[in-house]
Design a protein around this motif. Sequence first.
Motif, PDB file in Angstrom:
ATOM      1  N   ASP A  20       0.831  -1.196   0.000  1.00  0.00           N
ATOM      2  CA  ASP A  20       0.000   0.000   0.000  1.00  0.00           C
ATOM      3  C   ASP A  20       0.869   1.250   0.000  1.00  0.00           C
ATOM      4  O   ASP A  20       2.104   1.184   0.037  1.00  0.00           O
ATOM      5  CB  ASP A  20      -0.953  -0.014   1.192  1.00  0.00           C
ATOM      6  CG  ASP A  20      -0.263  -0.324   2.507  1.00  0.00           C
ATOM      7  OD1 ASP A  20       0.788   0.283   2.775  1.00  0.00           O
ATOM      8  OD2 ASP A  20      -0.763  -1.180   3.262  1.00  0.00           O
ATOM      9  N   LEU A  21       0.216   2.401  -0.047  1.00  0.00           N
ATOM     10  CA  LEU A  21       0.938   3.667  -0.168  1.00  0.00           C
ATOM     11  C   LEU A  21       1.716   4.021   1.087  1.00  0.00           C
ATOM     12  O   LEU A  21       2.809   4.591   1.004  1.00  0.00           O
ATOM     13  CB  LEU A  21      -0.041   4.781  -0.529  1.00  0.00           C
ATOM     14  CG  LEU A  21      -0.647   4.668  -1.937  1.00  0.00           C
ATOM     15  CD1 LEU A  21      -1.760   5.686  -2.127  1.00  0.00           C
ATOM     16  CD2 LEU A  21       0.420   4.842  -3.007  1.00  0.00           C
ATOM     17  N   ARG A  22       1.176   3.709   2.254  1.00  0.00           N
ATOM     18  CA  ARG A  22       1.941   3.984   3.473  1.00  0.00           C
ATOM     19  C   ARG A  22       3.152   3.052   3.558  1.00  0.00           C
ATOM     20  O   ARG A  22       4.171   3.424   4.133  1.00  0.00           O
ATOM     21  CB  ARG A  22       1.036   3.882   4.694  1.00  0.00           C
ATOM     22  CG  ARG A  22       0.061   5.057   4.779  1.00  0.00           C
ATOM     23  CD  ARG A  22      -0.642   5.187   6.128  1.00  0.00           C
ATOM     24  NE  ARG A  22      -1.386   6.429   6.180  1.00  0.00           N
ATOM     25  CZ  ARG A  22      -2.665   6.574   5.834  1.00  0.00           C
ATOM     26  NH1 ARG A  22      -3.347   5.507   5.415  1.00  0.00           N
ATOM     27  NH2 ARG A  22      -3.266   7.743   5.893  1.00  0.00           N
ATOM     28  N   GLY A  23       3.029   1.868   2.985  1.00  0.00           N
ATOM     29  CA  GLY A  23       4.197   1.004   2.898  1.00  0.00           C
ATOM     30  C   GLY A  23       5.285   1.625   2.037  1.00  0.00           C
ATOM     31  O   GLY A  23       6.469   1.594   2.383  1.00  0.00           O
ATOM     32  N   ILE A  24       4.883   2.230   0.906  1.00  0.00           N
ATOM     33  CA  ILE A  24       5.853   2.927   0.068  1.00  0.00           C
ATOM     34  C   ILE A  24       6.474   4.086   0.843  1.00  0.00           C
ATOM     35  O   ILE A  24       7.700   4.286   0.822  1.00  0.00           O
ATOM     36  CB  ILE A  24       5.180   3.438  -1.222  1.00  0.00           C
ATOM     37  CG1 ILE A  24       4.652   2.264  -2.055  1.00  0.00           C
ATOM     38  CG2 ILE A  24       6.161   4.277  -2.042  1.00  0.00           C
ATOM     39  CD1 ILE A  24       3.812   2.685  -3.245  1.00  0.00           C
ATOM     40  N   PRO A  43      -1.019   1.624 -11.007  1.00  0.00           N
ATOM     41  CA  PRO A  43      -2.318   2.200 -10.625  1.00  0.00           C
ATOM     42  C   PRO A  43      -2.727   1.932  -9.178  1.00  0.00           C
ATOM     43  O   PRO A  43      -2.661   0.806  -8.687  1.00  0.00           O
ATOM     44  CB  PRO A  43      -3.292   1.525 -11.580  1.00  0.00           C
ATOM     45  CG  PRO A  43      -2.490   1.233 -12.782  1.00  0.00           C
ATOM     46  CD  PRO A  43      -1.130   0.846 -12.251  1.00  0.00           C
ATOM     47  N   VAL A  44      -3.186   3.007  -8.524  1.00  0.00           N
ATOM     48  CA  VAL A  44      -3.690   2.928  -7.150  1.00  0.00           C
ATOM     49  C   VAL A  44      -5.079   3.567  -7.051  1.00  0.00           C
ATOM     50  O   VAL A  44      -5.599   3.746  -5.964  1.00  0.00           O
ATOM     51  CB  VAL A  44      -2.722   3.594  -6.156  1.00  0.00           C
ATOM     52  CG1 VAL A  44      -1.460   2.759  -5.981  1.00  0.00           C
ATOM     53  CG2 VAL A  44      -2.367   5.014  -6.585  1.00  0.00           C
ATOM     54  N   MET A  45      -5.683   3.909  -8.188  1.00  0.00           N
ATOM     55  CA  MET A  45      -7.011   4.508  -8.169  1.00  0.00           C
ATOM     56  C   MET A  45      -8.062   3.462  -7.808  1.00  0.00           C
ATOM     57  O   MET A  45      -7.787   2.266  -7.807  1.00  0.00           O
ATOM     58  CB  MET A  45      -7.334   5.142  -9.522  1.00  0.00           C
ATOM     59  CG  MET A  45      -6.417   6.308  -9.886  1.00  0.00           C
ATOM     60  SD  MET A  45      -4.848   5.755 -10.601  1.00  0.00           S
ATOM     61  CE  MET A  45      -5.346   5.280 -12.238  1.00  0.00           C
ATOM     62  N   ARG A  46      -9.259   3.928  -7.534  1.00  0.00           N
ATOM     63  CA  ARG A  46     -10.345   3.006  -7.167  1.00  0.00           C
ATOM     64  C   ARG A  46     -10.581   1.994  -8.281  1.00  0.00           C
ATOM     65  O   ARG A  46     -10.713   2.358  -9.449  1.00  0.00           O
ATOM     66  CB  ARG A  46     -11.642   3.771  -6.882  1.00  0.00           C
ATOM     67  CG  ARG A  46     -11.673   4.400  -5.502  1.00  0.00           C
ATOM     68  CD  ARG A  46     -13.057   4.908  -5.163  1.00  0.00           C
ATOM     69  NE  ARG A  46     -13.097   5.488  -3.827  1.00  0.00           N
ATOM     70  CZ  ARG A  46     -13.431   4.824  -2.726  1.00  0.00           C
ATOM     71  NH1 ARG A  46     -13.765   3.539  -2.822  1.00  0.00           N
ATOM     72  NH2 ARG A  46     -13.453   5.419  -1.567  1.00  0.00           N
ATOM     73  N   ALA A  71      -3.444   8.866   2.190  1.00  0.00           N
ATOM     74  CA  ALA A  71      -2.142   8.204   2.074  1.00  0.00           C
ATOM     75  C   ALA A  71      -1.375   8.703   0.859  1.00  0.00           C
ATOM     76  O   ALA A  71      -0.145   8.840   0.900  1.00  0.00           O
ATOM     77  CB  ALA A  71      -2.323   6.692   2.007  1.00  0.00           C
ATOM     78  N   MET A  72      -2.084   8.994  -0.230  1.00  0.00           N
ATOM     79  CA  MET A  72      -1.415   9.497  -1.429  1.00  0.00           C
ATOM     80  C   MET A  72      -0.874  10.904  -1.190  1.00  0.00           C
ATOM     81  O   MET A  72       0.271  11.214  -1.575  1.00  0.00           O
ATOM     82  CB  MET A  72      -2.388   9.502  -2.607  1.00  0.00           C
ATOM     83  CG  MET A  72      -1.745   9.874  -3.933  1.00  0.00           C
ATOM     84  SD  MET A  72      -0.557   8.592  -4.472  1.00  0.00           S
ATOM     85  CE  MET A  72      -0.076   9.209  -6.072  1.00  0.00           C
ATOM     86  N   VAL A  73      -1.659  11.746  -0.538  1.00  0.00           N
ATOM     87  CA  VAL A  73      -1.218  13.114  -0.243  1.00  0.00           C
ATOM     88  C   VAL A  73       0.022  13.087   0.650  1.00  0.00           C
ATOM     89  O   VAL A  73       0.994  13.821   0.432  1.00  0.00           O
ATOM     90  CB  VAL A  73      -2.361  13.909   0.412  1.00  0.00           C
ATOM     91  CG1 VAL A  73      -1.861  15.264   0.911  1.00  0.00           C
ATOM     92  CG2 VAL A  73      -3.509  14.102  -0.578  1.00  0.00           C
TER      93      VAL A  73
END
Length: 511
Positions: A20-24, A43-46, A71-73
């Motif tokens: 996930d993004l927080r993992g990145i 891609p990480v969009m819905r 998380a993306m922000v």
Amino acid sequence: MFYQIYPRSFADSDGDGIGDLRGIRDKLGYLELLGVDALWICPVMRSPMADGGYDVADPRDIDPLFGGMAAMVELIAEAHDRGLKVTMDLVPNHTSDQHPWFAAALAAAPGSRERERYIFRDGRGPDGATPPNNWPSIFGGPAWTRVIEPDGRPGQWYLHIFAPEQPDLNWANPEIAADFEQTLRFWLDRGVDGFRLDVAHGMAKPDGLPDMERVETKMLVHDDDDPRFNNPAVHEIHRRIRKVLDEYPDAVSIGEVWVDDNTRFGEYVRPDELHLAFNFRLAETPFDADAVRAAIDNSLAAVAPVGAVPTWTLSNHDIAREVTRYGGGPVGVARARAMMMVELALPGAVFIYNGAELGLPNVDDLPEAALRDPVWERSGHTERGRDGCRVPIPWEGAAPPFGFSTGESWLPMPPEWAASTVEAQLEALGSTLSLYRMAIELRGVRPEFAGPRVEWYGSPAGCLAFRRPGGLVCVLNASPVPIALPPGDVLLASAPSENGQLAANAAAWLV
């Protein structure tokens, strides 16, 4: 230098077994240490995840699976604080079948505004029971699916060059371009530095959707004359995209362009279209000096007439990892290390796929029950698909999941990867990770890498050598025996060199 992240497989922060993004975000220090300049995030969009996120249901939101918009922000902000740029995947060719537009199209009548957003056609034959043309899907089976109309009867067919869950958009409809421009601005206004455009040679379809003269049935394969791709109208689409990006001076567009003809490839990177386009020549080339030289010459020739920057990559989320392609085992690792040094010695933009810096191989013996790629189902279980290059990254420890997650990883990880973890390689001077770090650092600071050209040297059979205008000499020994190095001081080598000799399956930089 770009580092491609397949988010499901990079780092999991919440223990569900999916990256996930927080993992990145937690691993940005590692990427900073590696020395890359920018991230490319798949891609990480819905999405319902019928094709790993390339089936997008909402292009202006982040899927909760990856942590949601917050998380993306956070990731963008911290990456920028560390001097890393963030590029994200966008998918302009199609949507998910769960997109509100497609639901509206199914509920509407033929010829309606809702159906005009996609490519719906009547079938052939007296009852319309035959697809509108003979196009196959890239993932296998026909590229058309028939719908049940609101009155309960079989009705029109819709086009999906990929999976049925990925209906193609109708880019001849101005509404599609207008909406995509909104998507571009949405992300650029939130700090995204650019986009990798999926299937950038797609989108435009030929008038009348003519039958293919030669139906290619091999999965994920097409050629330059395939009417499903590379139609001239696609260039006006890219010009519209470029106009939006030009409003954001530092933004970059990177196209996935599977086009072999150099003239036609170069059209995608004209000054008013894409900034960069992936050239897959090296990734498609065997470990053979003549073939590698031909791929380099071809790639440089493709962009030279339009003054564009060449791109280089050895692997990605759709291609078997280079260690496996070059023979696997210690030989495959040695050859992958050597090819990395050739790649980084070339002028232009380099893309590294996550895990390449660890010397990871493909995992080609995944249990059938674990396979997730839609190719597996669409081929009737005859093609295993791309999961083998998408197995999660091993970070630390002696047993799976090697610090990737506190839970069970979404694809199983081989126990023998204990020797390939980041932890095991980080301080080991001879490791592949250490070689990548040294090579990336030298490429960024040494003046010998300057200049846009490659000047070829004479070299023994099975070898190649070239010089950059700044003074760097790169030598690849793809022969089975050691060779004498040319004059100069060895700056870096992929394998130990002794008495002026370069080992087989190795490369060296000299100054």
